[in-house]
Design a protein around this motif. Structure first.
Motif, mmCIF file in Angstrom:
data_model
loop_
_atom_site.group_PDB
_atom_site.id
_atom_site.type_symbol
_atom_site.label_atom_id
_atom_site.label_comp_id
_atom_site.label_asym_id
_atom_site.label_seq_id
_atom_site.Cartn_x
_atom_site.Cartn_y
_atom_site.Cartn_z
ATOM 1 N N ASN A 117 0.823 -1.213 0.000
ATOM 2 C CA ASN A 117 0.000 0.000 0.000
ATOM 3 C C ASN A 117 0.855 1.260 0.000
ATOM 4 O O ASN A 117 0.465 2.271 -0.576
ATOM 5 C CB ASN A 117 -0.998 -0.018 1.157
ATOM 6 N N GLU A 118 2.038 1.195 0.614
ATOM 7 C CA GLU A 118 2.966 2.326 0.543
ATOM 8 C C GLU A 118 3.478 2.502 -0.882
ATOM 9 O O GLU A 118 3.563 3.617 -1.395
ATOM 10 C CB GLU A 118 4.167 2.096 1.467
ATOM 11 N N ASP A 154 0.587 3.698 -3.619
ATOM 12 C CA ASP A 154 -0.289 4.710 -3.043
ATOM 13 C C ASP A 154 -1.332 5.135 -4.076
ATOM 14 O O ASP A 154 -0.993 5.560 -5.172
ATOM 15 C CB ASP A 154 0.540 5.914 -2.589
ATOM 16 N N GLY A 170 -3.616 2.957 -5.260
ATOM 17 C CA GLY A 170 -4.118 1.757 -5.914
ATOM 18 C C GLY A 170 -3.411 1.427 -7.212
ATOM 19 O O GLY A 170 -2.503 2.119 -7.657
ATOM 20 N N ILE A 207 -4.363 -6.948 -5.250
ATOM 21 C CA ILE A 207 -4.081 -5.536 -5.483
ATOM 22 C C ILE A 207 -5.003 -5.064 -6.598
ATOM 23 O O ILE A 207 -5.065 -5.683 -7.662
ATOM 24 C CB ILE A 207 -2.614 -5.316 -5.899
ATOM 25 N N GLU A 238 -7.660 -1.232 -7.764
ATOM 26 C CA GLU A 238 -7.761 0.223 -7.697
ATOM 27 C C GLU A 238 -7.951 0.729 -6.273
ATOM 28 O O GLU A 238 -7.728 1.913 -5.994
ATOM 29 C CB GLU A 238 -8.889 0.737 -8.597
ATOM 30 N N ASN A 239 -8.317 -0.155 -5.342
ATOM 31 C CA ASN A 239 -8.499 0.229 -3.945
ATOM 32 C C ASN A 239 -7.250 0.003 -3.094
ATOM 33 O O ASN A 239 -7.259 0.299 -1.907
ATOM 34 C CB ASN A 239 -9.675 -0.539 -3.339
ATOM 35 N N GLY A 240 -6.195 -0.555 -3.685
ATOM 36 C CA GLY A 240 -4.972 -0.836 -2.948
ATOM 37 C C GLY A 240 -4.780 -2.327 -2.738
ATOM 38 O O GLY A 240 -5.347 -3.146 -3.458
ATOM 39 N N ARG A 260 -4.842 -5.818 -0.215
ATOM 40 C CA ARG A 260 -5.518 -6.406 0.942
ATOM 41 C C ARG A 260 -5.274 -7.912 0.941
ATOM 42 O O ARG A 260 -5.050 -8.508 -0.120
ATOM 43 C CB ARG A 260 -7.011 -6.111 0.900
#
Length: 96
Positions: free
Chosen positions: A13-14, A17, A19, A37, A39-41, A43
């Protein structure tokens, strides 16, 4: 969820940034779990994706910290790619 996956989600996520707009990618870390991974990042998830990249813990951590080049890992057989190869290349570039 493993500590390795948790730490990898934070690091990804870093790096991405905002997404990853090219589509949906999944990293499978052998013996630990999976990360999606999009467009929202990033998870922790094992959802379907346009491309799936599979590697052992050492290779994956090396790609995150910059000590392992994703293309070299693929060519050397320590990273496998299933699905959209052009998206995998875009993701590799985003991680640098």
């Amino acid at each position: 969820m493993s500590d390795i996956v948790t730490a990898a989600v934070e690091k990804l996520n870093e790096k991405i940034d905002g997404g990853f707009s090219a589509g949906t990618a999944k990293f499978v870390i052998e013996g630990e779990g999976a990360i999606v991974i999009d467009e929202n990042g990033a998870r922790a998830s094992d959802d379907d994706a346009d491309v799936t990249l599979t590697a052992d813990v050492e290779t994956f951590q090396g790609m995150l910290d910059g000590s392992v080049n994703p293309t070299a890992a693929f060519m050397g057989g320590s990273l496998s790619v299933d699905g959209d190869m052009s998206m995998a290349m875009q993701l590799g570039a985003a991680l640098v």
